[in-house]
Design an enzyme around this catalytic site. Structure first.
Site, PDB file in Angstrom:
ATOM      1  N   GLY A  19       0.109 -41.547 -21.793  1.00  0.00           N
ATOM      2  CA  GLY A  19       1.392 -42.136 -21.405  1.00  0.00           C
ATOM      3  C   GLY A  19       1.362 -42.839 -20.057  1.00  0.00           C
ATOM      4  N   GLY A  43       0.258 -42.044 -29.039  1.00  0.00           N
ATOM      5  CA  GLY A  43       1.622 -41.652 -28.681  1.00  0.00           C
ATOM      6  C   GLY A  43       2.547 -42.856 -28.709  1.00  0.00           C
ATOM      7  N   GLY A  44       2.798 -43.429 -27.531  1.00  0.00           N
ATOM      8  CA  GLY A  44       3.767 -44.514 -27.382  1.00  0.00           C
ATOM      9  C   GLY A  44       3.652 -45.624 -28.422  1.00  0.00           C
ATOM     10  CG  ASN A 102       2.382 -36.818 -30.510  1.00  0.00           C
ATOM     11  OD1 ASN A 102       3.441 -36.383 -30.963  1.00  0.00           O
ATOM     12  ND2 ASN A 102       1.852 -36.357 -29.382  1.00  0.00           N
ATOM     13  CD1 TRP A 103       5.622 -41.224 -34.519  1.00  0.00           C
ATOM     14  CD2 TRP A 103       7.481 -40.658 -35.637  1.00  0.00           C
ATOM     15  NE1 TRP A 103       5.633 -41.932 -35.701  1.00  0.00           N
ATOM     16  CE2 TRP A 103       6.767 -41.608 -36.406  1.00  0.00           C
ATOM     17  CE3 TRP A 103       8.677 -40.158 -36.161  1.00  0.00           C
ATOM     18  CZ2 TRP A 103       7.219 -42.071 -37.645  1.00  0.00           C
ATOM     19  CZ3 TRP A 103       9.119 -40.614 -37.393  1.00  0.00           C
ATOM     20  CH2 TRP A 103       8.406 -41.556 -38.125  1.00  0.00           C
ATOM     21  CE  LYS A 104       3.225 -38.381 -26.444  1.00  0.00           C
ATOM     22  NZ  LYS A 104       2.715 -38.326 -25.082  1.00  0.00           N
ATOM     23  CD  GLU A 138      -4.182 -36.795 -27.060  1.00  0.00           C
ATOM     24  OE1 GLU A 138      -3.833 -37.857 -27.565  1.00  0.00           O
ATOM     25  OE2 GLU A 138      -3.389 -35.890 -26.781  1.00  0.00           O
ATOM     26  CD  GLU A 151       3.184 -34.978 -23.822  1.00  0.00           C
ATOM     27  OE1 GLU A 151       3.802 -34.810 -24.886  1.00  0.00           O
ATOM     28  OE2 GLU A 151       2.786 -36.099 -23.433  1.00  0.00           O
ATOM     29  CG  HIS A 154      -0.063 -33.176 -26.953  1.00  0.00           C
ATOM     30  ND1 HIS A 154       0.422 -33.424 -25.692  1.00  0.00           N
ATOM     31  CD2 HIS A 154      -0.367 -34.382 -27.487  1.00  0.00           C
ATOM     32  CE1 HIS A 154       0.415 -34.728 -25.477  1.00  0.00           C
ATOM     33  NE2 HIS A 154      -0.054 -35.336 -26.546  1.00  0.00           N
ATOM     34  CB  SER A 175      -2.920 -45.490 -22.600  1.00  0.00           C
ATOM     35  OG  SER A 175      -2.065 -44.717 -21.777  1.00  0.00           O
TER      36      SER A 175
END
Ligand code: PEP
Length: 244
Positions: free
Chosen positions: A172, A228-229, A9-11, A166, A96, A94, A207
């Site tokens: 994150g 993600g990251g 997930n590049w966000k 998640e 977010e 998600h 993470s």
């Protein structure tokens, strides 16, 4: 069908140049043949990334989809539109989006239905906040989120989705659920899905990195990861996929 998946997930990250570099680096890597690898760039870059990938070993997904088929929904993107850009997966619900766009469990289920109607596999995200975990409410919160899917999707539709657990407190933050904490929730989700449960791939997200992926993947109900990251770095993302 239950399959092993690693989804990036590049966000809201990337640019034409950065995407080219990242996909270029990913294409130099070798991924295990039994793991499906998916990258989810921001919507505006889907055509670029679909063109760059242009091969079977990496799939493209979106980060969101409208809960409606078309019409007066300014700023939204319909599943039918995503399909035109070789999009095979879409992340829905998600945390977010649940937080910043106030997406409800019902909206998330409707988004899944739109994706499925267009032969796109939804990756439905569920997860509890730190406060909910500390109150001992983790399993009931997750159960409510899963129940909204069960109530709106047929059994065949349920079998076609992917679910990502998640924990919000692990996204994150560098904090990861222990493999046992993740397994407990995954097992509860699979049980709640009843007959569909054995067909649904359950991903863990929060993470995930090369250092913790292998241990998470040894758990019997963890079929992969939503990353993600670490998905923004080709070496890290590849190492996670090779941790199976
Ligand atoms: C995510 O955004 O879905 C996620 C899990 O992020 P991170 O890996 O950075 O925690």
């Amino acid at each position: 069908m239950r399959r092993s998946l690693v989804v990036g997930n590049w966000k809201m990250n990337g640019s034409l140049v950065q995407n080219k570099d990242l996909v270029g680096a990913l294409k130099q890597k070798s991924f295990p043949s039994n793991v499906e690898v998916v990258v989810c760039p921001p919507t505006v870059y889907l055509p670029q990334v679909a063109d760059l990938v242009n091969e079977d070993s990496i799939c493209v997904g979106a980060q969101d989809v409208s809960h409606q088929a078309n019409g007066a929904y300014t700023g939204d993107t319909a599943a039918e539109m995503l399909k035109e850009f070789a999009c095979q997966y879409v992340i829905v619900g998600h945390s977010e989006r649940r937080e910043y766009q106030r997406e409800s469990n019902t909206t998330v289920a409707e988004k899944c239905l739109q994706a499925l109607k267009n032969n796109i596999t939804p990756i439905a995200c569920v997860g509890e906040s730190l406060e909910q975990r500390e109150q001992g409410a983790t399993l009931s919160v997750i159960s409510e989120q899963i129940q909204a899917l069960i109530e709106r999707l047929s059994e065949d539709q349920l079998k076609s989705i992917v679910i990502a657990y998640e924990p919000i407190w692990a996204i994150g933050t560098g904090l990861t659920a222990t493999p046992e904490q993740a397994q407990e929730v995954h097992a509860a989700i699979r049980e709640q899905l009843a007959d569909a449960g054995s067909s649904v791939s359950l991903l863990y997200g929060g993470s995930v990195k090369a250092a913790n992926a292998a241990e998470l993947f040894t758990q019997k109900d963890i079929d992969g990861a939503l990353v993600g990251g670490a998905s923004l770095d080709a070496d890290d993302f590849c190492a996670i996929a090779n941790s199976f």
